[in-house]
Design a protein around this motif. Structure first.
Motif, short mmCIF file in Angstrom:
data_model
loop_
_atom_site.label_atom_id
_atom_site.label_comp_id
_atom_site.label_asym_id
_atom_site.label_seq_id
_atom_site.Cartn_x
_atom_site.Cartn_y
_atom_site.Cartn_z
N UNK A 116 0.97 -1.05 0.02
CA UNK A 116 -0.10 -0.03 0.04
C UNK A 116 0.87 1.15 0.13
N UNK A 117 2.05 1.16 0.47
CA UNK A 117 3.03 2.21 0.45
C UNK A 117 3.28 3.03 -0.93
N UNK A 118 3.22 2.01 -1.89
CA UNK A 118 3.30 2.62 -3.15
C UNK A 118 2.28 3.25 -3.63
N UNK A 119 1.00 3.01 -3.26
CA UNK A 119 -0.24 3.84 -3.41
C UNK A 119 0.07 5.18 -2.81
N UNK A 120 0.65 5.30 -1.70
CA UNK A 120 0.89 6.30 -0.83
C UNK A 120 1.70 7.32 -1.57
N UNK A 121 2.93 6.66 -2.12
CA UNK A 121 3.57 7.69 -2.77
C UNK A 121 3.15 8.15 -4.06
N UNK A 122 2.29 7.27 -4.97
CA UNK A 122 1.82 7.80 -5.87
C UNK A 122 0.59 8.90 -5.65
N UNK A 123 0.04 8.87 -4.63
CA UNK A 123 -0.93 9.96 -4.20
C UNK A 123 -0.16 11.16 -3.94
N UNK A 124 0.91 11.11 -3.33
CA UNK A 124 1.74 12.13 -3.01
C UNK A 124 2.14 13.02 -4.10
N UNK A 125 2.43 12.16 -5.39
CA UNK A 125 2.58 12.64 -6.69
C UNK A 125 1.33 13.04 -7.41
N UNK A 126 0.17 13.24 -6.77
CA UNK A 126 -1.06 13.39 -7.43
C UNK A 126 -1.45 12.61 -8.30
N UNK A 127 -1.13 11.51 -8.17
CA UNK A 127 -1.67 10.56 -9.29
C UNK A 127 -2.59 9.47 -8.42
N UNK A 128 -4.01 9.53 -8.82
CA UNK A 128 -4.86 8.70 -8.03
C UNK A 128 -4.62 7.08 -8.34
N UNK A 129 -4.93 6.38 -7.54
CA UNK A 129 -4.94 4.92 -7.41
C UNK A 129 -6.07 4.28 -7.32
N UNK A 130 -6.66 3.30 -8.22
CA UNK A 130 -7.83 2.58 -7.94
C UNK A 130 -7.35 1.13 -7.21
N UNK A 131 -8.14 0.88 -6.02
CA UNK A 131 -7.86 -0.20 -5.28
C UNK A 131 -8.85 -1.31 -5.49
N UNK A 132 -8.30 -2.58 -5.56
CA UNK A 132 -9.25 -3.67 -5.80
C UNK A 132 -9.26 -4.52 -4.49
N UNK A 133 -10.37 -4.59 -3.67
CA UNK A 133 -10.37 -5.48 -2.48
C UNK A 133 -10.03 -6.61 -2.59
N UNK A 134 -9.37 -7.32 -1.62
CA UNK A 134 -9.22 -8.92 -1.62
C UNK A 134 -9.59 -9.66 -0.38
N UNK A 135 -9.63 -10.98 -0.18
CA UNK A 135 -10.13 -11.51 1.01
C UNK A 135 -8.88 -11.63 1.80
N UNK A 136 -8.81 -11.05 2.99
CA UNK A 136 -7.84 -11.08 3.87
C UNK A 136 -7.59 -12.64 4.56
N UNK A 137 -6.33 -13.00 4.98
CA UNK A 137 -6.07 -14.18 5.34
C UNK A 137 -7.04 -14.73 6.64
N UNK A 138 -7.28 -13.92 7.51
CA UNK A 138 -8.00 -14.52 8.78
C UNK A 138 -9.40 -14.69 8.26
N UNK A 139 -9.99 -14.08 7.28
CA UNK A 139 -11.20 -14.58 6.65
C UNK A 139 -10.97 -15.95 6.09
N UNK A 140 -10.13 -16.03 5.22
CA UNK A 140 -9.87 -17.51 4.59
C UNK A 140 -9.95 -18.50 5.71
N UNK A 141 -9.24 -18.17 6.86
CA UNK A 141 -8.85 -19.20 8.10
C UNK A 141 -10.40 -19.48 8.68
#
Lengths: 239, 239
Positions: A116-141
């Motif tokens: 996610x830090x890559x996304x933060x850096x891009x936002x700092x450069x005023x480049x919007x990032x689209x995020x696609x949600x995924x299943x977290x590990x504890x939910x799969x557990x």
């Protein structure tokens, strides 16, 4: 006058916990469509390891468009941050020149993922990032064990590190469900909690979503004897 | 001698938060394969509402095999439990007679989903149930806002109900990320928290994953003026 470049927003794609079948339709479609995919890996004993790359291979993503980057495994985050900055700059260049690009995270990118830090850096450069949600590990557990991780009015606490057996006990006795992560960093705490918390259920998991490596037990003695590898996780609930 | 019936374990399929594209490959494949799908709905003002059915339609599942069941919306859970018991009996009969059957849950079935009770009833009848994990709503919310819900060693607390503004403040000041659900049941608490917690970020969401209805803001004044409908959620973090 220079030709106008059509620009594609970078996409941060969450891949889920490891099972290629737990990738979402949106993630698959996006990964098939983009031209370039940045994918994190680590190095251990001279070998390059990447669960994310394994997932990309298993869902049939063209290897030609995958660009592996190595993330240093160190408590000192400066080195890793430098890598994320460099990748963000490369992605920004892709964006400026009209190439469509994605970068991938295991689990969900907003849930304990350093990608996610890559996304933060891009936002700092005023480049919007689209995020696609995924299943977290504890939910799969939870799904593997077939349990209610939380139901009705139950509260959930997630502790990634630095907890104590007494604190776990207090949370469980207050009726909360507790998810403990990064077990390898807190082995003694966990073993002590398993010993002292007699009125709780312990659900222990290793490598959930990884074929042939997946392990689950709710037997206390078995849990205490495990080695708590990197991909291990506990869910604790009142009996 | 009676002919031996081949039996298929019932599958509990998590559909994700609402966006049909956030269905996993495994969920889609399973829903396409089984003969019968039990799907929960509620009734309001004489209309039958089911986000789960909407998702099934949007991913192109054959309507012929979908069996809608109505879950009574009441604080008294006895009526709902009766419904889940009845559906579990029907599913058990499918299993005994060799018909493949799934039942579906919005979000993830182990994360505040009452559909999981069907699974509990089947286990009581010694019928094992396979669970397919899905993306929970708060994870989809984090992706929409493009935020780290939790990072590094941050802890997470999820409160589905019954919290107080002071408690939220204590959690946030201790550095935790807080997810607040069922906002409609605790409007005054939430509005008070927004007022008193000046050093926090509030991320407010409605209907995440539902086309044309999705709403996100991190503006305090806007949040206080919202009506907190059924599908609303807050993520609170220290600034």
């Amino acid at each position: 006058m220079p030709e106008k470049v059509e620009k594609y927003l970078p996409v941060c794609v969450s891949l889920g916990p490891g099972d290629p079948e737990l990738v979402t339709l949106k993630a698959l479609r996006t990964l098939q469509k983009v031209e370039i995919i940045y994918c994190p890996a680590t190095q251990s004993d001279g070998k390059t390891l990447s669960r994310a790359k394994d997932i990309l291979d298993e869902i049939g993503i063209d290897t030609q468009k995958i660009r592996i980057f190595l993330v240093p495994m160190s408590k000192d985050r400066t080195l890793a941050e430098k890598v994320y900055s460099d990748i963000a700059s490369e992605i920004a260049e892709c964006y400026q020149t009209g190439r469509s690009v994605a970068f991938v995270a295991e689990g969900d990118s907003g849930f304990y993922s350093s990608v996610h830090y890559i996304s933060d850096k891009l936002e700092e450069m005023d480049i919007a990032v689209q995020h696609i949600a995924g299943v977290p590990a504890f939910i799969a557990c939870g799904a593997l064990a077939g349990i209610h991780v939380v139901k009705q009015d139950e509260r959930l606490s997630v502790f990634p590190s630095g907890t104590s057996a007494e604190e776990i006990m207090m949370e469980v006795e207050a009726g909360k469900s507790v998810v403990l992560m990064k077990l390898s960093q807190q082995k003694d705490t966990i073993k002590k909690a398993v010993e002292i918390l007699s009125e709780a259920q312990f659900h222990y998991f290793e490598n959930v979503g990884i074929a042939q490596k997946e392990f689950y037990t709710n037997n206390r003695n078995e849990i205490i004897q495990r080695l708590f590898p990197y991909f291990s996780l506990l869910i604790v609930k009142k009996d």
